[in-house]
Scaffold this active site. Structure first.
Site, PDB file in Angstrom:
ATOM      1  CB  CYS A   1      37.200  41.018  37.505  1.00 51.96           C
ATOM      2  SG  CYS A   1      36.352  40.655  37.389  1.00 51.96           S
TER       3      CYS A   1
ATOM      4  CD1 TRP B   1      41.462  35.823  41.539  1.00 51.59           C
ATOM      5  CD2 TRP B   1      43.613  35.445  41.678  1.00 51.59           C
ATOM      6  NE1 TRP B   1      41.944  35.400  42.574  1.00 51.59           N
ATOM      7  CE2 TRP B   1      43.518  34.648  42.784  1.00 51.59           C
ATOM      8  CE3 TRP B   1      44.931  35.227  40.633  1.00 51.59           C
ATOM      9  CZ2 TRP B   1      43.754  33.846  43.035  1.00 51.59           C
ATOM     10  CZ3 TRP B   1      45.787  33.893  41.352  1.00 51.59           C
ATOM     11  CH2 TRP B   1      44.865  33.855  43.223  1.00 51.59           C
ATOM     12  CG  ASP B   2      35.945  37.294  37.762  1.00 52.36           C
ATOM     13  OD1 ASP B   2      35.442  37.516  38.513  1.00 52.36           O
ATOM     14  OD2 ASP B   2      35.337  36.818  36.228  1.00 52.36           O
ATOM     15  CG  MET B   3      36.162  34.987  44.376  1.00 51.10           C
ATOM     16  SD  MET B   3      35.059  36.051  45.408  1.00 51.10           S
ATOM     17  CE  MET B   3      34.805  34.759  46.538  1.00 51.10           C
TER      18      MET B   3
ATOM     19  CG  ASP C   1      30.795  41.624  35.529  1.00 48.17           C
ATOM     20  OD1 ASP C   1      32.380  42.435  35.096  1.00 48.17           O
ATOM     21  OD2 ASP C   1      30.549  41.136  35.710  1.00 48.17           O
TER      22      ASP C   1
END
Length: 756
Positions: free
Chosen positions: A548, A502-504, A570
Site C-alpha cells: 500500500c 506494508w504502507d508508504m 484509499d
C-alpha cells in the site's frame, strides 16, 4: 539459420540470409534486422574500411508466417549504407534503431545517454553477437517475469550484444517470450569493459519504432484517492511523455502506456501495451517523428539520475513488458492478467482464496485499544469474516500521525500483554491477525531519529521537507536496511501474524545521503525496498503481504512480484471505485486489487450507496471490510453475511477467470454504453460458468431496459441463471442480454450463468 520456431510457430530464430531475428508468439511476430555499412575508418591505413552493423526494428504486429520484411528498414534511402560517411547524420536521425542512443546524430527520444571520462555526451551502438536459449535469467536485485521449473521450453530468451568500441561499453538487450502469450519481456544490461569510468545519464529498458500513422495513446493518470483514470487522446507530432519523479510509480501517473488504432475498442482494433516492472521514478514517452513514425520508450526516469559505471561494473535496467493485441483492449488486458498470474506473482496465495478481512482504520483511526479490537473481531467472526487487521497506531507513542514511525515497539497501554496476547485471543476466536507497518519512514519525533538523524534522506545543510510529519529512511544504506529487517522480523516472530499491510505514505524529496551519490539515490532506494521485502518473505514464506502506498501510489508490476495484492485506493466509495478499478484492471487481474466494503456516508466523498452495491464492487477485488462492524444495523449485518456467502460462491471464478469489461463510462471503449453504468464479467477458463456484475450509476425516467452484449462464452453452449432462465451463448454475445430493470442511483445486479 540458428535457433528455430516449432511447428506451432513459437520460438526465436536468426536467419543468416535475411540477417533478421524473429520472435514468434501465439498471434504476433516481432522482428529485428541487421543493417550493415562499410565505413572508412577514422584511423588506420588510408583506404581501409570497417564493417558496422546496426540493429534496426523491422516489425511488431499480427503474426507473419512468410518471412522477414526487412525492406521496412529502408536501407537504400541512406547513402551511409552505401559506404558514404558524408551523410551519416541523416542515417542516424532516420534509421529505426532497436535501441536508440544519444549524442551522435539521432535527435529523436534516446534510450541510452552516456558521458565519457571527459564529460562528453555521445554513444554509438553496433552489433556484436547474440545467444538464444530456453528459460529466462533472473535480473539481479530486481523483480521480473520468470520461467517456472518444468516450463523452460515454454519460455525462450534472445540476448543481443551491442557495443560502443570507443567507450568500451557492451549493451545486452534481452527478449523473452512465453508460449501461449503475446508478450515480449525486454530488459537491458550495460557493462563497462573499457579502461575508464563512464556516466549513464539515461538508460531506458525498451525502445520500439512503429511505422504507424494516426494512432492514439492511452495512459492512466490521477491523484490520491482517484488513481488510474483512463486518458485517451490522438498522437500528434512532437512528444508525449508521462512519468514520475516522486521516487514511487505514483498516484499521478502510471508506468504504462498503450498505442492503439483509432477504431480500437474493447473487442476490436490493434493495441500495443507497455508496462514497466518497476516501482520508482519512471518515464514513458512517445514521439511522432518528422516522417510520421512513432518511437516509444520506457524506463527509469532521467530525473536526478546519474550512474557512475567504473571499469568492470555493469548496470541492470528493470524489465518492460510489451503486449500486442489485435482484439482490442480486452485482449491486451487478458494477456497481461495471464502473464502476471503465470510468470510474475510468486506468492503461495496466488491461486488461493484470500481470507476475508476487516481493517480497523476507518472504524477507529488511532483511537483503539485491545478491547475495542476484540469487540470488532467477535462481531466480525459471527458474520463469517476471517481476519482482523490492526492498522496504524499500535506502536511507540503513536496516537496521531505526528510521531513514532521507526519506533516499532508495541504500545502496551493500548495492547496489554503485547502483540502475542492480542494474537492469541484473536486466534482463539478462530480468526487470523494482520498488522500494519510503514517500515520505510521515520518521524522527527521518534527515538530512532534522535539516535540516528543521518538515517533520513536529507541534503547536507538543509532540513528535509516533512510530509505527514515524517521523513524517508535512507534505504540506500545497508545498516538501515538491516535495522528494518530486524525490527519487522522481531514483531512477526513475537506472535502468530498471518498478514502484513506494508504502507508508504509520502514521495521522496531532499535526495541527499551520507553515503550514496545523489544521482544514484532514487534507484538505489528502490533496490533497497525490493531487498527488504525479499528478505522478509524469505524469512516468513507463508506471510500474506499486501503493499500500500497512501492508497494506490505504488500499484505496479514490481510490487506484485512481492505481494499478490495491493491496496487499490484509499477511496472506498463504490461509485468512485468503478472507474478506479476499471483503470486498474486494464493491466492487473482482479485478484491483485485490494477492495473493501466501507461505511456510508463514505469518509472520502460523503456519498451514500446501498450495502449491496458496495458488496458487488468489492467482490471484483480481494474483498474485505473497512468499517466498525459493531455499529451496523441488523439489516446491514444480514448484508455482510450475504456478501460473505457470495464471496465464497464466486471468488474462485473471479480470481482465476478471464476478465471482460462489458460497458462503462470511460473513453476506453468506442462502443461505450449510452447509460451511466458499468458492467464486467468473469468467465471460467473452460467457459462452464460466468458472473456478470452490473452497477447502474444513475437511474433515469422512462427508459427501456438495457441490453448488454456479453463476451467470452461458448457460442454453442446453453447457459442457465439460478431462476431457471436459459440462453444460448451466441444469443448472449451477439443478440444481447436484456437486463432486468432496476431502480435507483447506484443500483447493482449480479447474474451467475452456468452451462447446462
Amino acid at each position: 539459420m540458428t535457433g528455430k520456431c516449432d511447428k506451432d510457430l513459437f520460438g526465436i530464430e536468426y536467419n543468416n540470409e535475411s540477417r533478421c531475428f524473429t520472435l514468434q508468439m501465439e498471434h504476433s511476430t516481432y522482428i529485428m534486422g541487421l543493417a550493415g555499412a562499410d565505413i572508412m575508418a577514422q584511423t588506420g591505413s588510408e583506404g581501409m574500411a570497417e564493417r558496422r552493423e546496426y540493429l534496426g526494428h523491422v516489425y511488431y504486429g499480427k503474426k507473419l508466417r512468410s518471412g522477414a520484411p526487412r525492406t521496412l528498414l529502408r536501407e537504400k534511402e541512406y547513402s551511409y549504407m552505401d559506404g558514404k560517411p558524408g551523410d551519416k547524420c541523416t542515417f542516424m536521425d532516420g534509421f529505426p534503431f532497436e535501441y536508440s542512443f544519444g549524442g551522435t546524430g539521432d535527435f529523436r527520444p534516446n534510450s541510452l545517454e552516456v558521458r565519457n571520462a571527459d564529460g562528453f555526451l555521445g554513444c554509438e551502438l553496433t552489433y556484436r553477437g547474440y545467444r538464444i536459449f530456453d528459460g529466462k535469467k533472473k535480473l539481479e536485485g530486481l523483480p521480473a517475469t520468470f520461467s517456472k521449473p518444468g516450463d523452460t521450453p515454454d519460455v525462450k530468451t534472445l540476448e543481443i550484444d551491442l557495443e560502443d568500441t570507443a567507450l568500451g561499453l557492451v549493451v545486452t538487450l534481452s527478449y523473452s517470450i512465453f508460449r501461449g502469450l503475446d508478450v515480449v519481456a525486454r530488459s537491458v544490461r550495460v557493462s563497462n569493459e573499457g579502461e575508464q569510468a563512464v556516466i549513464l545519464e539515461k538508460c531506458l529498458s525498451a525502445c520500439i519504432e512503429l511505422p504507424w500513422e494516426n494512432r492514439e495513446i492511452v495512459t492512466l493518470s490521477g491523484s490520491w484517492a482517484r488513481e488510474r483514470s483512463i486518458d485517451r487522446r490522438p498522437i500528434g507530432h512532437g512528444r508525449v511523455e508521462v512519468g514520475s519523479k516522486r521516487g514511487i510509480s505514483s498516484h499521478q501517473e502510471h508506468p504504462f502506456l498503450a498505442i492503439c488504432s483509432e477504431d480500437a475498442g474493447e473487442k476490436c482494433g490493434e493495441v500495443l501495451g507497455m508496462s514497466f516492472v518497476y516501482s520508482g521514478s519512471f518515464t514513458a514517452e512517445v514521439e511522432r517523428t518528422q516522417h510520421d513514425a512513432l518511437r516509444a520508450g520506457m524506463g527509469i526516469s532521467g530525473y536526478n539520475f546519474s550512474w557512475k559505471l567504473a571499469p568492470g561494473e555493469a548496470f541492470q535496467a528493470p524489465e518492460v513488458l510489451l503486449v500486442y493485441s489485435s482484439d482490442g483492449f480486452g485482449g491486451m488486458s487478458r494477456t497481461f492478467h495471464d502473464l502476471f498470474r503465470k510468470h510474475l506473482i510468486r506468492s503461495p496465495y496466488l491461486h488461493k482464496k484470500r481470507p476475508i478481512l476487516i481493517n480497523n482504520w476507518e472504524a477507529t483511526y488511532f483511537d483503539f485499544n485491545k478491547e475495542k479490537l476484540l469487540e470488532i473481531a467477535r462481531v466480525a467472526k459471527s458474520a463469517g469474516i476471517e481476519m482482523l487487521v490492526m492498522d496504524d497506531g499500535w506502536f511507540g507513542r503513536r496516537s496521531s500521525d505526528n510521531s513514532s514511525l521507526g519506533d516499532w515497539v508495541v504500545n502496551e497501554e493500548k495492547l496489554p500483554g503485547g502483540m502475542k496476547a492480542l494474537a492469541d485471543e484473536i486466534n482463539a476466536l478462530g480468526m487470523e491477525l494482520g498488522v500494519w507497518f510503514e517500515p520505510e519512514m521515520i518521524c522527527p519525533d521518534s527515538d530512532l531519529y534522535r539516535a540516528h538523524p543521518d538515517w533520513a534522506l536529507a541534503i547536507p545543510g538543509r532540513r528535509p521537507s516533512e510530509c505527514r510529519s515524517q521523513f524517508v529512511l535512507d534505504l540506500t544504506r545497508p545498516e538501515v536496511r538491516d535495522y528494518v529487517v530486524t525490527i519487522v522480523s522481531g514483531i512477526l516472530e513475537s506472535a502468530n501474524i498471518a498478514y502484513v499491510k506494508w504502507d508508504m505514505n509520502r514521495p521522496l524529496t531532499d535526495l541527499g545521503s551520507a553515503e550514496t551519490p545523489g544521482g544514484e539515490i532514487l534507484h538505489r532506494y528502490m533496490l533497497g525496498v525490493y531487498e527488504l521485502q525479499e528478505r522478509i518473505l524469505d524469512r516468513f514464506p507463508s506471510l500474506l503481504l499486501e503493499n500500500c502506498t497512501s492508497g494506490g501510489g505504488r500499484f505496479d508490476p514490481g510490487m506484485l512480484y512481492y505481494s499478490p495484492q495491493i491496496w487499490c485506493s484509499d477511496d472506498t466509495d463504490a461509485i468512485e471505485r468503478l472507474s478506479i478499478q476499471e483503470g486498474t484492471t486494464l493491466i492487473y487481474p482482479p485478484s491483485t486489487v485490494g477492495a473493501h466494503v466501507s461505511i456510508c456516508p463514505n469518509h472520502i466523498v460523503g456519498r451514500t450507496t446501498s450495502f449491496d452495491t458496495r458488496g458487488v464492487v468489492a467482490l471484483a477485488g480481494t474483498f474485505g471490510y473497512e468499517l466498525d462492524i459493531t455499529k451496523l444495523s441488523e439489516e446491514e449485518m444480514a448484508g455482510v453475511r450475504r456478501q460473505v456467502e457470495q464471496y465464497h460462491a464466486y471468488n474462485d471464478l473471479i480470481r482465476e477467470g478471464d476478465f471482460y469489461r462489458i460497458c462503462s463510462m470511460s473513453p476506453l471503449s468506442k462502443n461505450k454504453t449510452d447509460r451511466p453504468s458499468y458492467a464486467w464479467m468473469s468467465v471460467a477458463g473452460d467457459k462452464s460458468e460466468a458472473l456478470l456484475s452490473y452497477v447502474q450509476v444513475r437511474g433515469g425516467a422512462n427508459l427501456r431496459s438495457e441490453v448488454l452484449y456479453l463476451a467470452g462464452l461458448d457460442p454453442d453452449a446453453v447457459y442457465q441463471l439460478p431462476d431457471g432462465r436459459q440462453f444460448g451463448g451466441d444469443e448472449l454475445m451477439y443478440a444481447g442480454f436484456v437486463m432486468d430493470k432496476i431502480w435507483g442511483d447506484g443500483a447493482p445486479s449480479l447474474y451467475h450463468f452456468v452451462r447446462v
